[in-house]
Design a protein around this motif. Structure first.
Motif, PDB file in Angstrom:
ATOM      1  N   LYS A   7      34.325  27.494 -13.309  1.00  0.00           N
ATOM      2  CA  LYS A   7      33.706  26.177 -13.496  1.00  0.00           C
ATOM      3  C   LYS A   7      32.309  26.282 -14.108  1.00  0.00           C
ATOM      4  N   PHE A   8      31.542  27.292 -13.706  1.00  0.00           N
ATOM      5  CA  PHE A   8      30.139  27.348 -14.104  1.00  0.00           C
ATOM      6  C   PHE A   8      29.794  28.420 -15.139  1.00  0.00           C
ATOM      7  N   VAL A   9      30.791  29.140 -15.625  1.00  0.00           N
ATOM      8  CA  VAL A   9      30.502  30.146 -16.648  1.00  0.00           C
ATOM      9  C   VAL A   9      30.077  29.437 -17.944  1.00  0.00           C
ATOM     10  N   ARG A  10      29.200  30.065 -18.686  1.00  0.00           N
ATOM     11  CA  ARG A  10      28.732  29.462 -19.938  1.00  0.00           C
ATOM     12  C   ARG A  10      29.847  29.495 -20.981  1.00  0.00           C
ATOM     13  N   PRO A  11      29.788  28.639 -21.975  1.00  0.00           N
ATOM     14  CA  PRO A  11      30.802  28.680 -23.033  1.00  0.00           C
ATOM     15  C   PRO A  11      30.880  30.095 -23.640  1.00  0.00           C
ATOM     16  N   GLN A  12      32.053  30.552 -23.878  1.00  0.00           N
ATOM     17  CA  GLN A  12      32.313  31.904 -24.397  1.00  0.00           C
ATOM     18  C   GLN A  12      31.847  32.987 -23.426  1.00  0.00           C
ATOM     19  N   GLY A  13      31.640  32.625 -22.149  1.00  0.00           N
ATOM     20  CA  GLY A  13      31.200  33.593 -21.145  1.00  0.00           C
ATOM     21  C   GLY A  13      32.356  34.422 -20.610  1.00  0.00           C
ATOM     22  N   THR A  14      32.047  35.254 -19.633  1.00  0.00           N
ATOM     23  CA  THR A  14      33.021  36.177 -19.071  1.00  0.00           C
ATOM     24  C   THR A  14      33.127  36.001 -17.565  1.00  0.00           C
ATOM     25  N   VAL A  15      34.345  35.965 -17.053  1.00  0.00           N
ATOM     26  CA  VAL A  15      34.629  35.995 -15.621  1.00  0.00           C
ATOM     27  C   VAL A  15      35.534  37.199 -15.392  1.00  0.00           C
ATOM     28  N   SER A  16      35.167  38.046 -14.425  1.00  0.00           N
ATOM     29  CA  SER A  16      35.964  39.233 -14.122  1.00  0.00           C
ATOM     30  C   SER A  16      36.393  39.211 -12.663  1.00  0.00           C
ATOM     31  N   LEU A  17      37.584  39.693 -12.410  1.00  0.00           N
ATOM     32  CA  LEU A  17      38.142  39.793 -11.070  1.00  0.00           C
ATOM     33  C   LEU A  17      38.589  41.229 -10.871  1.00  0.00           C
ATOM     34  N   SER A  18      38.149  41.842  -9.767  1.00  0.00           N
ATOM     35  CA  SER A  18      38.589  43.202  -9.481  1.00  0.00           C
ATOM     36  C   SER A  18      38.946  43.321  -8.007  1.00  0.00           C
ATOM     37  N   VAL A  19      39.858  44.221  -7.716  1.00  0.00           N
ATOM     38  CA  VAL A  19      40.303  44.477  -6.350  1.00  0.00           C
ATOM     39  C   VAL A  19      40.171  45.967  -6.097  1.00  0.00           C
ATOM     40  N   GLY A  20      39.615  46.290  -4.941  1.00  0.00           N
ATOM     41  CA  GLY A  20      39.461  47.695  -4.587  1.00  0.00           C
ATOM     42  C   GLY A  20      39.685  47.895  -3.106  1.00  0.00           C
ATOM     43  N   GLN A  21      39.472  49.109  -2.651  1.00  0.00           N
ATOM     44  CA  GLN A  21      39.658  49.450  -1.251  1.00  0.00           C
ATOM     45  C   GLN A  21      38.345  49.933  -0.674  1.00  0.00           C
ATOM     46  N   GLY A  23      37.494  51.632   2.849  1.00  0.00           N
ATOM     47  CA  GLY A  23      38.042  52.111   4.119  1.00  0.00           C
ATOM     48  C   GLY A  23      39.467  51.623   4.272  1.00  0.00           C
ATOM     49  N   THR A  24      39.723  50.845   5.317  1.00  0.00           N
ATOM     50  CA  THR A  24      41.065  50.315   5.551  1.00  0.00           C
ATOM     51  C   THR A  24      41.201  48.871   5.069  1.00  0.00           C
ATOM     52  N   GLY A  25      40.166  48.312   4.475  1.00  0.00           N
ATOM     53  CA  GLY A  25      40.196  46.928   4.007  1.00  0.00           C
ATOM     54  C   GLY A  25      40.174  46.833   2.491  1.00  0.00           C
ATOM     55  N   ALA A  26      40.429  45.651   2.033  1.00  0.00           N
ATOM     56  CA  ALA A  26      40.402  45.373   0.598  1.00  0.00           C
ATOM     57  C   ALA A  26      39.104  44.662   0.232  1.00  0.00           C
ATOM     58  N   VAL A  27      38.668  44.868  -0.987  1.00  0.00           N
ATOM     59  CA  VAL A  27      37.480  44.208  -1.512  1.00  0.00           C
ATOM     60  C   VAL A  27      37.887  43.449  -2.766  1.00  0.00           C
ATOM     61  N   LEU A  28      37.617  42.166  -2.774  1.00  0.00           N
ATOM     62  CA  LEU A  28      37.878  41.321  -3.934  1.00  0.00           C
ATOM     63  C   LEU A  28      36.523  40.945  -4.505  1.00  0.00           C
ATOM     64  N   ARG A  29      36.301  41.243  -5.773  1.00  0.00           N
ATOM     65  CA  ARG A  29      35.004  40.994  -6.402  1.00  0.00           C
ATOM     66  C   ARG A  29      35.192  40.076  -7.601  1.00  0.00           C
ATOM     67  N   VAL A  30      34.413  38.991  -7.616  1.00  0.00           N
ATOM     68  CA  VAL A  30      34.396  38.062  -8.737  1.00  0.00           C
ATOM     69  C   VAL A  30      33.014  38.130  -9.357  1.00  0.00           C
TER      70      VAL A  30
END
Length: 58
Positions: A7-21, A23-30
């Motif tokens: 919603k708030f990214v600038r025109p022609q901007g970039t949004v990235s989504l990554s998933v990692g681990q 320890g025993t949990g998951a990390v979701l990074r936007v």
């Protein structure tokens, strides 16, 4: 968080989504190159806010 980034990214901007681990949990990074949040808003980004009627009924 992803919807907010899109919603708030600038025109022609970039949004990235990554998933990692972590320890025993998951990390979701936007990440994005949008306008960002103030330091105060960053501290409160995960604060639960209930609608007034729900909070008063509780």
């Amino acid at each position: 968080m992803l919807a907010n980034a899109v919603k708030f990214v600038r025109p022609q901007g970039t949004v990235s989504l990554s998933v990692g681990q972590d320890g025993t949990g998951a990390v979701l990074r936007v990440t994005d190159d949008g306008i960002g949040l103030s330091a105060e808003d960053q501290r409160q980004v995960f604060t639960v806010r209930l609608p007034l009627q729900t909070a008063m009924a509780g």
